[in-house]
Design an enzyme around this catalytic site. Structure first.
Site, PDB file in Angstrom:
ATOM      1  N   ASP A 147     -17.188   7.547  -0.746  1.00 23.38           N
ATOM      2  CA  ASP A 147     -15.875   7.418  -0.109  1.00 23.38           C
ATOM      3  C   ASP A 147     -15.523   8.788   0.467  1.00 23.38           C
ATOM      4  O   ASP A 147     -16.176   9.799   0.131  1.00 23.38           O
ATOM      5  CB  ASP A 147     -14.836   6.974  -1.160  1.00 23.38           C
ATOM      6  CG  ASP A 147     -13.439   6.756  -0.574  1.00 23.38           C
ATOM      7  OD1 ASP A 147     -13.324   6.583   0.649  1.00 23.38           O
ATOM      8  OD2 ASP A 147     -12.468   6.769  -1.355  1.00 23.38           O
ATOM      9  N   ARG A 176       0.877  -1.181   0.000  1.00 24.81           N
ATOM     10  CA  ARG A 176       0.000   0.000   0.000  1.00 24.81           C
ATOM     11  C   ARG A 176       0.900   1.211   0.000  1.00 24.81           C
ATOM     12  O   ARG A 176       1.721   1.387   0.914  1.00 24.81           O
ATOM     13  CB  ARG A 176      -0.897   0.011   1.235  1.00 24.81           C
ATOM     14  CG  ARG A 176      -1.428   1.403   1.539  1.00 24.81           C
ATOM     15  CD  ARG A 176      -2.489   1.436   2.594  1.00 24.81           C
ATOM     16  NE  ARG A 176      -3.735   0.883   2.080  1.00 24.81           N
ATOM     17  CZ  ARG A 176      -4.922   1.056   2.649  1.00 24.81           C
ATOM     18  NH1 ARG A 176      -5.024   1.762   3.757  1.00 24.81           N
ATOM     19  NH2 ARG A 176      -5.999   0.531   2.124  1.00 24.81           N
ATOM     20  N   HIS A 208      -7.543   1.153  -6.100  1.00 25.53           N
ATOM     21  CA  HIS A 208      -7.656   0.280  -4.923  1.00 25.53           C
ATOM     22  C   HIS A 208      -8.375  -0.992  -5.399  1.00 25.53           C
ATOM     23  O   HIS A 208      -9.538  -1.224  -5.092  1.00 25.53           O
ATOM     24  CB  HIS A 208      -8.443   1.002  -3.830  1.00 25.53           C
ATOM     25  CG  HIS A 208      -8.358   0.378  -2.475  1.00 25.53           C
ATOM     26  ND1 HIS A 208      -7.576  -0.728  -2.194  1.00 25.53           N
ATOM     27  CD2 HIS A 208      -8.980   0.704  -1.302  1.00 25.53           C
ATOM     28  CE1 HIS A 208      -7.707  -1.037  -0.910  1.00 25.53           C
ATOM     29  NE2 HIS A 208      -8.555  -0.193  -0.354  1.00 25.53           N
ATOM     30  N   GLN A 263     -10.273  -3.655  -3.127  1.00 22.10           N
ATOM     31  CA  GLN A 263     -11.515  -3.116  -2.568  1.00 22.10           C
ATOM     32  C   GLN A 263     -12.687  -3.330  -3.528  1.00 22.10           C
ATOM     33  O   GLN A 263     -13.747  -3.834  -3.146  1.00 22.10           O
ATOM     34  CB  GLN A 263     -11.333  -1.618  -2.282  1.00 22.10           C
ATOM     35  CG  GLN A 263     -12.573  -0.956  -1.721  1.00 22.10           C
ATOM     36  CD  GLN A 263     -12.864  -1.380  -0.295  1.00 22.10           C
ATOM     37  OE1 GLN A 263     -11.979  -1.337   0.556  1.00 22.10           O
ATOM     38  NE2 GLN A 263     -14.093  -1.789   0.000  1.00 22.10           N
ATOM     39  N   ARG A 276     -13.291  -8.192   2.103  1.00 20.53           N
ATOM     40  CA  ARG A 276     -11.888  -7.898   1.763  1.00 20.53           C
ATOM     41  C   ARG A 276     -11.035  -9.125   2.068  1.00 20.53           C
ATOM     42  O   ARG A 276     -10.153  -9.492   1.305  1.00 20.53           O
ATOM     43  CB  ARG A 276     -11.387  -6.687   2.575  1.00 20.53           C
ATOM     44  CG  ARG A 276     -11.971  -5.348   2.158  1.00 20.53           C
ATOM     45  CD  ARG A 276     -11.463  -4.909   0.797  1.00 20.53           C
ATOM     46  NE  ARG A 276     -10.009  -4.867   0.756  1.00 20.53           N
ATOM     47  CZ  ARG A 276      -9.252  -3.876   1.239  1.00 20.53           C
ATOM     48  NH1 ARG A 276      -9.823  -2.811   1.743  1.00 20.53           N
ATOM     49  NH2 ARG A 276      -7.925  -3.922   1.177  1.00 20.53           N
ATOM     50  N   CYS A 332     -16.237   2.128   1.183  1.00 20.67           N
ATOM     51  CA  CYS A 332     -15.060   1.269   1.390  1.00 20.67           C
ATOM     52  C   CYS A 332     -14.547   1.355   2.813  1.00 20.67           C
ATOM     53  O   CYS A 332     -13.860   0.450   3.272  1.00 20.67           O
ATOM     54  CB  CYS A 332     -13.972   1.647   0.395  1.00 20.67           C
ATOM     55  SG  CYS A 332     -13.509   3.383   0.466  1.00 20.67           S
TER      56      CYS A 332
HETATM   57  N1  NVA Z   1      -9.885   7.018  -1.192  1.00 23.90           N
HETATM   58  C1  NVA Z   1      -9.484   6.563   0.125  1.00 23.90           C
HETATM   59  C2  NVA Z   1      -9.741   5.097   0.256  1.00 23.90           C
HETATM   60  C3  NVA Z   1      -9.407   4.525   1.597  1.00 23.90           C
HETATM   61  C4  NVA Z   1      -9.623   3.067   1.689  1.00 23.90           C
HETATM   62  C5  NVA Z   1      -8.030   6.904   0.341  1.00 23.90           C
HETATM   63  O1  NVA Z   1      -7.220   6.698  -0.569  1.00 23.90           O
HETATM   64  O2  NVA Z   1      -7.696   7.384   1.425  1.00 23.90           O
HETATM   65  N1   CP Z   2     -10.983   0.165   2.861  1.00 25.90           N
HETATM   66  C1   CP Z   2      -9.693   0.137   3.251  1.00 25.90           C
HETATM   67  O1   CP Z   2      -8.769  -0.107   2.462  1.00 25.90           O
HETATM   68  O2   CP Z   2      -9.527   0.360   4.579  1.00 25.90           O
HETATM   69  P1   CP Z   2      -8.119   0.637   5.309  1.00 25.90           P
HETATM   70  O3   CP Z   2      -7.622   1.956   4.801  1.00 25.90           O
HETATM   71  O4   CP Z   2      -8.431   0.647   6.770  1.00 25.90           O
HETATM   72  O5   CP Z   2      -7.187  -0.472   4.933  1.00 25.90           O
END
Ligand code: NVA
Ligand code: CP
Length: 300
Positions: free
Chosen positions: A218, A100, A127, A130, A286, A258
């Site tokens: 989101d 990540r 992502h 997800q 997930r 998400c």
């Molecule tokens: N769009 C959000 C998704 C988190 C799971 C981010 O990138 O922070």
């Molecule tokens: N939805 C998701 O990826 O959650 P986290 O940021 O907690 O991993």
């Protein structure tokens, strides 16, 4: 070269369907493959996480492996040493790499040079785990050939992954956002060119939710952009997912997010905790979809 999952379009349509079927069988307990038995998997995080970290660690253990949590403080990809060298070294120790991070190019770079599968656990661009889990959740909740999915809010990595899914799996995707917060242009174009799905972008939230089977939202400011929240709030306040807005949706709609949510900002408590919400099923899935993705990649 190992198969990796840097974005949904790394798979073909048939392979996506195969992963869903594998996920169904693994979730129901019909099969329990252990492709990571006797191996470790590296989980690299340069952004925070609840779901991704825990579901990958649990999933790796359930596939017979040992999960190693690594932060960028240690490896500092691309700074302390090159993406190429990190990929080559990790491949000598582990059976799979999950990452990540911010730059999508770090993930594609790792995938290019690693001799083991690389799985994207979120980048600024996409992502993919997800949205694979979310579509699987939809298949569990509603039996339909084609869903009308209304995504409301910031055009971000989640929106981009819906576009990638739309390139391969037929959906009617409606994106309700402001002219200043559009998703990735190239991915919109690709989804439209592939002609499997329709993609509509509107700046009218009521038009976006009309007849929708799924209302998805989101956070308005993603990780790494939290300093832009005031600006995003000004652009997106009309796209808040609340009870008044949802009166125009298909009566059978489901609400998805998400997570993590900023309750009271992009979504109200009433909707998030209401009878249409499937947000915690998404979170659970997930785990199941990532196990299926890893098992699929490791059997190639
Ligand atoms: N769009 C959000 C998704 C988190 C799971 C981010 O990138 O922070
Ligand atoms: N939805 C998701 O990826 O959650 P986290 O940021 O907690 O991993």
């Amino acid at each position: 070269m190992a198969r990796s999952f840097t974005e949904i379009t790394d798979l073909t349509r048939d392979e996506i369907l195969e992963v869903f079927e594998l996920c169904r069988k693994m979730k129901s307990g019909e099969i329990a493959p252990k492709p990571l038995a006797g191996k470790s998997a590296a989980c690299i995080f340069t952004k925070p996480s609840l779901r991704t970290r825990i579901s990958f660690e649990v999933g790796i253990n359930e596939l017979g492996g040992n999960a190693l949590y690594v932060t960028d403080k240690e490896i500092s990809i691309g700074k302390r040493e090159s993406v190429h060298d990190v990929a080559r070294v990790l491949s000598r120790y582990v059976g799979l790499i999950m990452i990540r991070t911010f730059a999508h190019s770090d993930v594609t770079g790792l995938a290019k040079y690693a001799e083991v599968p690389v799985v994207n656990g979120l980048t600024d661009l996409v992502h993919p785990c997800q949205i694979m889990g979310d579509y699987f959740t939809l298949l569990e909740h509603r039996k339909k050939d084609k869903f009308r999915i209304a995504y409301l809010g910031d055009g971000n990595n989640i929106t981009n992954s819906w576009l990638n899914l739309a390139s391969l799996i037929p959906i009617d995707l409606v994106i309700g956002t402001s002219p200043e917060t559009l998703p990735d242009k190239g991915l919109v174009q690709k989804a439209r060119q592939n002609k499997n799905s329709s993609v509509l972008i509107t700046h009218d939230p009521k038009e976006a939710v009309k007849d929708a089977d799924v209302i998805y939202t989101d956070v308005w400011a993603s990780m790494g952009q939290k300093d832009q929240i005031k600006e995003k709030e000004n652009l997106l306040h009309n796209f808040q997912v609340n009870t008044a807005l949802l009166s125009g949706a298909n009566p059978d709609y489901v609400v998805m997010h998400c997570l993590p949510a900023e309750r009271g900002r992009e979504i109200t408590d009433e909707v998030m905790d209401g009878p249409h919400s499937v947000v915690f099923d998404e979170a659970e899935n997930r785990l199941h979809i990532q196990k299926a993705i890893m098992a699929f990649l490791l059997q190639q």
